[in-house]
Write a protein that holds these residues in place. Structure first.
Motif, PDB file in Angstrom:
ATOM      1  N   ASN A 378      69.743 -83.057 -12.240  1.00  0.00           N
ATOM      2  CA  ASN A 378      70.685 -82.615 -11.224  1.00  0.00           C
ATOM      3  C   ASN A 378      70.760 -81.094 -11.217  1.00  0.00           C
ATOM      4  O   ASN A 378      70.678 -80.453 -12.268  1.00  0.00           O
ATOM      5  CB  ASN A 378      72.089 -83.167 -11.505  1.00  0.00           C
ATOM      6  CG  ASN A 378      72.222 -84.634 -11.186  1.00  0.00           C
ATOM      7  OD1 ASN A 378      72.352 -85.017 -10.032  1.00  0.00           O
ATOM      8  ND2 ASN A 378      72.188 -85.476 -12.218  1.00  0.00           N
ATOM      9  N   ALA A 379      70.896 -80.536 -10.014  1.00  0.00           N
ATOM     10  CA  ALA A 379      71.124 -79.108  -9.917  1.00  0.00           C
ATOM     11  C   ALA A 379      72.520 -78.794 -10.442  1.00  0.00           C
ATOM     12  O   ALA A 379      73.386 -79.671 -10.522  1.00  0.00           O
ATOM     13  CB  ALA A 379      70.996 -78.645  -8.466  1.00  0.00           C
ATOM     14  N   THR A 380      72.755 -77.545 -10.816  1.00  0.00           N
ATOM     15  CA  THR A 380      74.074 -77.136 -11.294  1.00  0.00           C
ATOM     16  C   THR A 380      75.126 -77.404 -10.227  1.00  0.00           C
ATOM     17  O   THR A 380      74.944 -77.058  -9.058  1.00  0.00           O
ATOM     18  CB  THR A 380      74.071 -75.642 -11.656  1.00  0.00           C
ATOM     19  OG1 THR A 380      73.028 -75.396 -12.609  1.00  0.00           O
ATOM     20  CG2 THR A 380      75.405 -75.215 -12.249  1.00  0.00           C
ATOM     21  N   ASN A 381      76.198 -78.043 -10.650  1.00  0.00           N
ATOM     22  CA  ASN A 381      77.310 -78.378  -9.733  1.00  0.00           C
ATOM     23  C   ASN A 381      76.861 -79.244  -8.551  1.00  0.00           C
ATOM     24  O   ASN A 381      77.400 -79.147  -7.447  1.00  0.00           O
ATOM     25  CB  ASN A 381      77.991 -77.107  -9.206  1.00  0.00           C
ATOM     26  CG  ASN A 381      78.613 -76.284 -10.318  1.00  0.00           C
ATOM     27  OD1 ASN A 381      79.167 -76.835 -11.261  1.00  0.00           O
ATOM     28  ND2 ASN A 381      78.509 -74.966 -10.213  1.00  0.00           N
ATOM     29  N   ALA A 382      75.858 -80.078  -8.785  1.00  0.00           N
ATOM     30  CA  ALA A 382      75.375 -80.962  -7.718  1.00  0.00           C
ATOM     31  C   ALA A 382      76.495 -81.903  -7.274  1.00  0.00           C
ATOM     32  O   ALA A 382      77.256 -82.425  -8.101  1.00  0.00           O
ATOM     33  CB  ALA A 382      74.179 -81.768  -8.199  1.00  0.00           C
ATOM     34  N   VAL A 526      74.749 -89.953  11.512  1.00  0.00           N
ATOM     35  CA  VAL A 526      74.528 -88.696  10.787  1.00  0.00           C
ATOM     36  C   VAL A 526      74.127 -89.004   9.351  1.00  0.00           C
ATOM     37  O   VAL A 526      74.773 -89.797   8.657  1.00  0.00           O
ATOM     38  CB  VAL A 526      75.804 -87.825  10.805  1.00  0.00           C
ATOM     39  CG1 VAL A 526      75.645 -86.605   9.919  1.00  0.00           C
ATOM     40  CG2 VAL A 526      76.127 -87.410  12.241  1.00  0.00           C
ATOM     41  N   PHE A 527      73.060 -88.367   8.899  1.00  0.00           N
ATOM     42  CA  PHE A 527      72.572 -88.517   7.530  1.00  0.00           C
ATOM     43  C   PHE A 527      72.546 -87.151   6.842  1.00  0.00           C
ATOM     44  O   PHE A 527      72.557 -86.106   7.490  1.00  0.00           O
ATOM     45  CB  PHE A 527      71.162 -89.119   7.528  1.00  0.00           C
ATOM     46  CG  PHE A 527      71.069 -90.482   8.155  1.00  0.00           C
ATOM     47  CD1 PHE A 527      71.382 -91.615   7.434  1.00  0.00           C
ATOM     48  CD2 PHE A 527      70.675 -90.622   9.480  1.00  0.00           C
ATOM     49  CE1 PHE A 527      71.314 -92.868   8.019  1.00  0.00           C
ATOM     50  CE2 PHE A 527      70.603 -91.868  10.073  1.00  0.00           C
ATOM     51  CZ  PHE A 527      70.921 -93.000   9.341  1.00  0.00           C
ATOM     52  N   SER A 528      72.490 -87.195   5.524  1.00  0.00           N
ATOM     53  CA  SER A 528      72.387 -85.976   4.723  1.00  0.00           C
ATOM     54  C   SER A 528      70.954 -85.862   4.207  1.00  0.00           C
ATOM     55  O   SER A 528      70.342 -86.870   3.817  1.00  0.00           O
ATOM     56  CB  SER A 528      73.369 -86.035   3.549  1.00  0.00           C
ATOM     57  OG  SER A 528      73.268 -84.870   2.757  1.00  0.00           O
ATOM     58  N   GLY A 534      64.127 -77.445   2.400  1.00  0.00           N
ATOM     59  CA  GLY A 534      64.317 -76.083   2.883  1.00  0.00           C
ATOM     60  C   GLY A 534      65.461 -75.969   3.865  1.00  0.00           C
ATOM     61  O   GLY A 534      65.734 -74.873   4.375  1.00  0.00           O
ATOM     62  N   LEU A 535      66.142 -77.059   4.129  1.00  0.00           N
ATOM     63  CA  LEU A 535      67.296 -77.060   5.030  1.00  0.00           C
ATOM     64  C   LEU A 535      68.556 -77.277   4.212  1.00  0.00           C
ATOM     65  O   LEU A 535      68.608 -78.180   3.376  1.00  0.00           O
ATOM     66  CB  LEU A 535      67.182 -78.155   6.086  1.00  0.00           C
ATOM     67  CG  LEU A 535      66.314 -77.863   7.333  1.00  0.00           C
ATOM     68  CD1 LEU A 535      64.870 -77.640   6.960  1.00  0.00           C
ATOM     69  CD2 LEU A 535      66.435 -79.021   8.317  1.00  0.00           C
ATOM     70  N   GLY A 536      69.560 -76.477   4.441  1.00  0.00           N
ATOM     71  CA  GLY A 536      70.804 -76.637   3.712  1.00  0.00           C
ATOM     72  C   GLY A 536      70.654 -76.221   2.259  1.00  0.00           C
ATOM     73  O   GLY A 536      69.676 -75.579   1.860  1.00  0.00           O
ATOM     74  N   SER A 537      71.644 -76.600   1.452  1.00  0.00           N
ATOM     75  CA  SER A 537      71.649 -76.263   0.029  1.00  0.00           C
ATOM     76  C   SER A 537      72.198 -77.441  -0.748  1.00  0.00           C
ATOM     77  O   SER A 537      72.661 -78.432  -0.175  1.00  0.00           O
ATOM     78  CB  SER A 537      72.508 -75.021  -0.215  1.00  0.00           C
ATOM     79  OG  SER A 537      73.861 -75.270   0.156  1.00  0.00           O
ATOM     80  N   ALA A 538      72.164 -77.335  -2.082  1.00  0.00           N
ATOM     81  CA  ALA A 538      72.671 -78.420  -2.922  1.00  0.00           C
ATOM     82  C   ALA A 538      74.156 -78.650  -2.678  1.00  0.00           C
ATOM     83  O   ALA A 538      74.626 -79.785  -2.670  1.00  0.00           O
ATOM     84  CB  ALA A 538      72.412 -78.106  -4.387  1.00  0.00           C
ATOM     85  N   SER A 539      74.898 -77.560  -2.461  1.00  0.00           N
ATOM     86  CA  SER A 539      76.333 -77.684  -2.242  1.00  0.00           C
ATOM     87  C   SER A 539      76.670 -78.026  -0.794  1.00  0.00           C
ATOM     88  O   SER A 539      77.688 -78.664  -0.516  1.00  0.00           O
ATOM     89  CB  SER A 539      77.045 -76.393  -2.641  1.00  0.00           C
ATOM     90  OG  SER A 539      76.552 -75.299  -1.898  1.00  0.00           O
ATOM     91  N   GLN A 540      75.809 -77.620   0.134  1.00  0.00           N
ATOM     92  CA  GLN A 540      76.028 -77.905   1.557  1.00  0.00           C
ATOM     93  C   GLN A 540      74.716 -78.370   2.186  1.00  0.00           C
ATOM     94  O   GLN A 540      74.050 -77.624   2.892  1.00  0.00           O
ATOM     95  CB  GLN A 540      76.549 -76.673   2.289  1.00  0.00           C
ATOM     96  CG  GLN A 540      77.966 -76.277   1.906  1.00  0.00           C
ATOM     97  CD  GLN A 540      78.481 -75.114   2.736  1.00  0.00           C
ATOM     98  OE1 GLN A 540      77.776 -74.131   2.957  1.00  0.00           O
ATOM     99  NE2 GLN A 540      79.705 -75.224   3.212  1.00  0.00           N
ATOM    100  N   PRO A 541      74.333 -79.611   1.947  1.00  0.00           N
ATOM    101  CA  PRO A 541      73.074 -80.116   2.515  1.00  0.00           C
ATOM    102  C   PRO A 541      73.153 -80.206   4.033  1.00  0.00           C
ATOM    103  O   PRO A 541      74.232 -80.341   4.613  1.00  0.00           O
ATOM    104  CB  PRO A 541      72.934 -81.500   1.878  1.00  0.00           C
ATOM    105  CG  PRO A 541      74.332 -81.897   1.499  1.00  0.00           C
ATOM    106  CD  PRO A 541      75.035 -80.628   1.137  1.00  0.00           C
TER     107      PRO A 541
END
Length: 626
Positions: A378-382, A526-528, A534-541
């Motif tokens: 898991n990424a940090t603070n996933a 809507v899906f995540s 390369g789209l979004g981030s771990a905290s805001q996919p």
């Protein structure tokens, strides 16, 4: 003594003029020779006797601007990087095709969703069912073709790594060979000047492939390093790039720092002392064509593949996965019961709870049946945090593992008591009031075309294998899925199943429940999406419909190609400007050489006249003595 001194001075002047004339002649003759640097004679004054002095030529100087030359090499490396990147990204755009044209992912997806909408409108006519299945097959084929295109580009880049390494090695060997020839020669030696021209040309050629930093020591030896400090050339010794190609690459051919696990060609640099350094793993090069190839092969194009794989995976799961809410447990302690029966590898349980800081957290439990794939990273603070475990391991073992993994969360896991089944997991708070379980659900892949639910495995991994998102030691099932995705062969054989979702009772004629559901899943739900795309981030996919996601990553790729082309053009201008600046001081200026030639002609005539006068005076002196 005066006449003898005058004669000696005139003779030295003639010799100096002859040497300078030879250099002017060489400059003029090589005015069009690539890499030739204009030379200037080094002439010094030598005192002779009581009066006067003679002229002496001690060699030549190269009219070179070292600062501009170093800048030119740096920007040449940047240009090599930009050229290769822009070239490959432009070809990637050709793989995707022009938006709106036939033979593109966007058009194929639109055709499929349109056919599903038409299927609902026509109340499940057989012709509409056949058209929809055909559109689904066309979409799967387009994903297959896109994957082949991306992997073909990766294979081309892999091949270029070998070609570029050979070209870099040739330059390295030439530089080392010239270093050896320059040993013992003064930098002002005319023969040394020719060798240094050749060495500079070789260094310039090398700078196209890798970033270089050049220093020259007192013995006129060029020492070349990468900007990371790896020595490429020393005194007569050269490092060598070694490349073992992996051949044609596939979506699962990925770089790994462990050579035993790597699926791509191994690029290393072998130092003169025999040690070898992994170029990719140690970031040995940061610019030049080789650096661009490594990034394209191992990052840029891998991410492009992840984007289409994510599209294939989301589309498959959107149509086949059924999410069931957990059964509420009123408590205390309060929570939910979740039935894990029938879960396939890769299926999940999703939990949402509020922690002691009043922050909402998400946890995804993933069914992982390969113990070698655990633990999941898991990424940090996933958020959500993924925890992998085998759902068939028994509720007691599952609960114990989760209580250990989530100790401190104030959540408690246990096997649900009777009358729940032996496949039901219970999650509650620990009755401390420091956590609250907000929701729980399980997501399972429907395997039957007539399960009684609108979900169906329309797309499969190959012919009939379900796509469930399974994770094994070799990676995720999603990797390369776009290249393997196909329409379920059972559906191809019987297109009526696009409408018929139950056999007991039989789905009524004209029932559009399934086609309505399929259309809505692809266009409205809507899906995540994974930040690895390369789209979004771990905290805001990035979130959106399947169509939104496709448009977004195609837009991102188009922008990346545009920016790469702009950078390529900018680098070309910078290199051209620096080359012109370098040429203005270091290349042969024929006007200046012609002016020098006239001056030499006059000086030669003057020195010859001095000698004639001295000879006349000596004759007069001899006659007077006679």
């Amino acid at each position: 003594m005066g006449l003898s001194s005058a004669l000696a001075s005139a003779m030295s002047g003639l010799r100096a003029n002859q040497a300078a004339l030879s250099i002017v002649s060489s400059n003029v003759a090589n005015s069009q020779t690539p890499g030739y640097v204009a030379q200037t004679p080094n002439q010094i004054e030598v005192t002779t006797g009581d009066f006067g002095s003679t002229a002496k030529t001690t060699g030549v100087s190269r009219d070179i601007d070292s600062y501009v030359l170093n800048q030119l090499r740096t920007e040449t490396g940047g240009s090599g990087y930009a050229d290769q990147t822009a070239n490959i990204l432009k070809q990637l755009q050709n793989v995707y095709g022009t938006p709106g044209n036939s033979g593109t992912l966007e058009t194929a997806l639109n055709n499929f969703t349109t056919s599903l909408q038409a299927l609902s409108t026509s109340a499940g006519s057989s012709s509409a069912q056949t058209v929809a299945v055909g559109a689904a097959q066309a979409l799967a084929t387009q994903l297959n073709v896109t994957t082949k295109g991306i992997q073909s580009l990766r294979s081309n880049v892999e091949q270029d790594l070998g070609t570029s390494s050979q070209a870099a090695n040739a330059a390295l060997n030439q530089i080392a060979d010239i270093n050896s020839k320059l040993q013992g020669l003064a930098s002002t030696d005319p023969s040394a000047a020719t060798l240094m021209d050749q060495r500079d040309q070789a260094i310039n050629s090398l700078s196209k492939y890798v970033d270089v930093r050049v220093t020259t020591d007192g013995s006129n030896q060029a020492n070349i390093y990468t900007t990371t400090g790896i020595q490429l050339v020393g005194a007569g010794l050269a490092s060598q790039f070694t490349f073992a190609s992996a051949g044609a690459l596939g979506a699962t051919s990925l770089y790994n720092i462990d050579p035993a696990k790597s699926g791509v060609g191994a690029l290393a640099i072998k130092l003169p002392n025999g040690s070898s350094i992994d170029v990719a793993g140690n970031n040995v090069v940061s610019s030049g064509q080789i650096a661009a190839d490594l990034k394209l092969r191992d990052q840029t194009l891998v991410q492009a593949q992840q984007q289409v794989d994510q599209l294939a995976a989301t589309m498959s799961s959107a149509l086949s996965d059924k999410t069931t809410a957990g059964t509420s447990v009123s408590g205390p302690p309060a929570g939910f019961d979740i039935d894990l029966a029938g879960a396939q590898p890769g299926n999940t349980v999703n939990l949402t709870y509020t922690d002691s800081t009043n922050t909402q957290r998400q946890i995804t439990l993933v069914n992982v049946t390969d113990p070698a794939a655990l633990p999941l990273q898991n990424a940090t603070n996933a958020n959500p945090m993924q925890i992998g475990l085998n759902f068939s391991g028994g509720m007691g073992a599952i609960a114990a593992a989760l209580n250990t993994a989530l100790s401190g969360s104030h959540l408690t896991f246990s096997a649900a008591p009777s009358p729940a089944t032996a496949t039901t997991l219970r999650v509650t708070d620990d009755n401390s009031g420091l956590a609250k379980v907000n929701s729980a659900s399980s997501t399972k892949t429907i395997s039957s075309l007539t399960s009684g639910s609108p979900q169906l495995p329309l797309f499969t991994d190959g012919g009939q294998a379900l796509y469930t998102g399974a994770i094994t030691a070799s990676g995720s099932q999603m990797t390369g899925l776009a290249g393997r995705i196909a329409v379920n062969t059972q559906l191809s054989t019987d297109p009526t199943k696009l409408s018929v979702y139950s056999t007991s009772p039989v789905t009524p004629t004209g029932d559009t429940t399934r086609s309505d559901y399929l259309y809505s899943q692809l266009t409205n739900t809507v899906f995540s999406y994974s930040p690895q795309t390369g789209l979004g981030s771990a905290s805001q996919p990035f979130t959106g419909s399947v169509s939104n996601y496709l448009q977004q990553f195609l837009s991102v790729q188009a922008n990346a190609s545009t920016q790469a082309t702009a950078l390529q053009q900018g680098q070309s201008v910078v290199v051209s400007t620096l080359q012109a600046k370098f040429n203005s001081t270091s290349s042969v200026n024929l006007d200046s050489e012609m002016s020098n030639l006239i001056q030499l002609q006059n000086a030669y005539a003057a020195n010859a006249h001095v000698m004639s006068v001295v000879q006349s005076m000596m004759n007069t002196l001899l006659q007077a003595q006679g």
